[in-house]
Write a protein that holds these residues in place. Structure first.
Motif, PDB file in Angstrom:
ATOM      1  N   LEU A  45       0.905  -1.070  -0.142  1.00 17.18           N
ATOM      2  CA  LEU A  45       0.116  -0.012  -0.003  1.00 17.18           C
ATOM      3  C   LEU A  45       0.985   1.216  -0.003  1.00 17.18           C
ATOM      4  CD1 LEU A  45      -2.700  -1.232   2.437  1.00 17.18           C
ATOM      5  CD2 LEU A  45      -2.964  -0.759  -0.094  1.00 17.18           C
ATOM      6  N   GLU A  46       1.847   1.288   0.663  1.00 20.05           N
ATOM      7  CA  GLU A  46       2.730   2.426   0.697  1.00 20.05           C
ATOM      8  C   GLU A  46       3.418   2.759  -0.781  1.00 20.05           C
ATOM      9  OE1 GLU A  46       5.749   2.669   3.706  1.00 20.05           O
ATOM     10  OE2 GLU A  46       4.434   2.668   5.248  1.00 20.05           O
ATOM     11  N   GLN A  47       3.750   1.536  -1.462  1.00 19.04           N
ATOM     12  CA  GLN A  47       4.224   1.551  -2.791  1.00 19.04           C
ATOM     13  C   GLN A  47       3.245   2.206  -3.710  1.00 19.04           C
ATOM     14  OE1 GLN A  47       5.130  -2.227  -4.573  1.00 19.04           O
ATOM     15  NE2 GLN A  47       6.497  -1.409  -6.156  1.00 19.04           N
ATOM     16  N   VAL A  48       2.014   1.596  -3.450  1.00 20.67           N
ATOM     17  CA  VAL A  48       0.803   2.193  -4.298  1.00 20.67           C
ATOM     18  C   VAL A  48       0.499   3.656  -3.832  1.00 20.67           C
ATOM     19  CG1 VAL A  48      -1.822   1.939  -4.959  1.00 20.67           C
ATOM     20  CG2 VAL A  48      -0.207  -0.165  -4.529  1.00 20.67           C
ATOM     21  N   PHE A  49       0.468   3.984  -3.101  1.00 22.38           N
ATOM     22  CA  PHE A  49       0.139   5.305  -2.743  1.00 22.38           C
ATOM     23  C   PHE A  49       1.236   6.520  -2.911  1.00 22.38           C
ATOM     24  CE2 PHE A  49      -3.589   3.331  -0.451  1.00 22.38           C
ATOM     25  CZ  PHE A  49      -4.537   3.916  -1.175  1.00 22.38           C
ATOM     26  N   THR A  50       2.392   6.030  -2.741  1.00 20.69           N
ATOM     27  CA  THR A  50       3.619   6.662  -3.040  1.00 20.69           C
ATOM     28  C   THR A  50       3.766   7.029  -4.420  1.00 20.69           C
ATOM     29  OG1 THR A  50       4.840   5.868  -1.114  1.00 20.69           O
ATOM     30  CG2 THR A  50       6.093   6.935  -2.867  1.00 20.69           C
ATOM     31  N   LYS A  51       3.298   6.069  -5.433  1.00 22.06           N
ATOM     32  CA  LYS A  51       3.478   6.138  -6.605  1.00 22.06           C
ATOM     33  C   LYS A  51       2.443   6.990  -7.342  1.00 22.06           C
ATOM     34  CE  LYS A  51       3.950   3.606 -11.027  1.00 22.06           C
ATOM     35  NZ  LYS A  51       4.352   2.296 -11.455  1.00 22.06           N
ATOM     36  N   MET A  52       1.124   6.751  -6.620  1.00 20.50           N
ATOM     37  CA  MET A  52       0.002   7.501  -7.054  1.00 20.50           C
ATOM     38  C   MET A  52       0.053   9.117  -6.900  1.00 20.50           C
ATOM     39  SD  MET A  52      -3.873   7.173  -5.625  1.00 20.50           S
ATOM     40  CE  MET A  52      -4.070   5.586  -5.923  1.00 20.50           C
ATOM     41  N   LEU A  53       0.677   9.453  -5.561  1.00 20.16           N
ATOM     42  CA  LEU A  53       0.583  10.752  -5.092  1.00 20.16           C
ATOM     43  C   LEU A  53       1.668  11.675  -5.066  1.00 20.16           C
ATOM     44  CD1 LEU A  53      -1.370   9.662  -1.797  1.00 20.16           C
ATOM     45  CD2 LEU A  53      -2.238  10.890  -3.746  1.00 20.16           C
ATOM     46  N   THR A  54       2.969  10.993  -5.504  1.00 21.42           N
ATOM     47  CA  THR A  54       4.163  11.907  -5.828  1.00 21.42           C
ATOM     48  C   THR A  54       4.027  12.722  -7.012  1.00 21.42           C
ATOM     49  OG1 THR A  54       5.358   9.908  -4.621  1.00 21.42           O
ATOM     50  CG2 THR A  54       6.617  11.696  -6.193  1.00 21.42           C
ATOM     51  N   PRO A  55       4.085  14.008  -6.802  1.00 24.28           N
ATOM     52  CA  PRO A  55       3.851  14.814  -7.874  1.00 24.28           C
ATOM     53  C   PRO A  55       5.061  14.690  -9.050  1.00 24.28           C
ATOM     54  CG  PRO A  55       4.105  15.965  -6.059  1.00 24.28           C
ATOM     55  CD  PRO A  55       4.564  14.580  -5.748  1.00 24.28           C
ATOM     56  N   SER A  56       4.649  14.986 -10.310  1.00 22.26           N
ATOM     57  CA  SER A  56       5.686  14.678 -11.460  1.00 22.26           C
ATOM     58  C   SER A  56       6.778  15.739 -11.191  1.00 22.26           C
ATOM     59  CB  SER A  56       4.920  14.830 -12.828  1.00 22.26           C
ATOM     60  OG  SER A  56       4.010  13.866 -12.852  1.00 22.26           O
ATOM     61  N   ALA A  57       8.129  15.168 -11.610  1.00 20.47           N
ATOM     62  CA  ALA A  57       9.036  16.097 -11.489  1.00 20.47           C
ATOM     63  C   ALA A  57       8.900  17.492 -12.542  1.00 20.47           C
ATOM     64  CB  ALA A  57      10.269  15.724 -11.841  1.00 20.47           C
TER      65      ALA A  57
END
Length: 206
Positions: A194-206
């Motif tokens: 879940l940390e992997q999923v939500f980190t990927k989903m919520l991290t802003p694009s560079a």
């Protein structure tokens, strides 16, 4: 027990035993499938003794539900608008997953009540629950507007967190049957995933 006399230690012990037994019975059978006789037997009390503390099955059920919604809302209340957005939301995911691990009966009871149309907590759902979710959704929207989170629908994000964490309580038997001996405790793996999923989903694009 409706008088104003102080509650004795034995009375408090019996009341606690009744609520613990009721949590087992209601979370397994739902309100309609549970009986006062079942609860009394599970609590190790006679039916007349149980009815001294609670006038009816409805009274026992209401006592359980009265504290349950607050318990469910506490982790969301802890999301800090001044914190680091991704860390705040990942902490919320972890707290919800911990609740599924530590309070599976409570999760099942809440799920049963919702599936049945929330006849006893409907007002709270459209009142205090909605107000809190709207408040935290506004916080998430402000983080997105500031470029601190990737754009997502904040209400559906919260729903996703609920469903993806509470699944491990409400469908525990299914999860453990599928994982089997490979993963006898599903929660460490669930947390990493879940940390992997939500980190990927919520991290802003560079």
């Amino acid at each position: 027990m409706n008088d104003a006399r102080p509650v004795t230690r034995i009375q408090q012990k019996n009341r606690t035993a009744i609520l613990e037994a009721a949590l087992d019975v209601f979370s397994l059978n739902g309100f309609g499938g549970a009986t006062v006789d079942q609860i009394a037997g599970a609590a190790g009390l006679s039916k007349p003794n149980l009815l001294y503390y609670f006038a009816s099955k409805e009274a026992i059920y209401s006592a359980l539900l009265s504290g349950l919604l607050d318990t469910w809302l506490d982790p969301l209340r802890e999301v800090d608008p001044e914190g680091e957005p991704l860390e705040e939301l990942l902490a919320y995911v972890r707290r919800k997953l911990e609740m599924s691990r530590d309070l599976p009966r409570e999760s099942k009871l809440f799920a049963i009540e919702i599936i049945q149309g929330a006849p006893r907590i409907g007002d709270e759902l459209s009142g205090s629950l909605r107000a809190l979710v709207d408040e935290k959704a506004a916080v998430i929207e402000s983080w997105i507007a500031a470029g601190r989170l990737a754009p997502v629908n904040p209400h559906h994000l919260i729903f996703s967190i609920w469903s993806m964490t509470q699944h491990y309580a409400d469908f525990d038997v299914q999860v453990r049957a599928v994982l089997g001996a490979r993963e006898p405790d599903p929660f460490p793996g669930a947390e990493r995933y879940l940390e992997q999923v939500f980190t990927k989903m919520l991290t802003p694009s560079a």
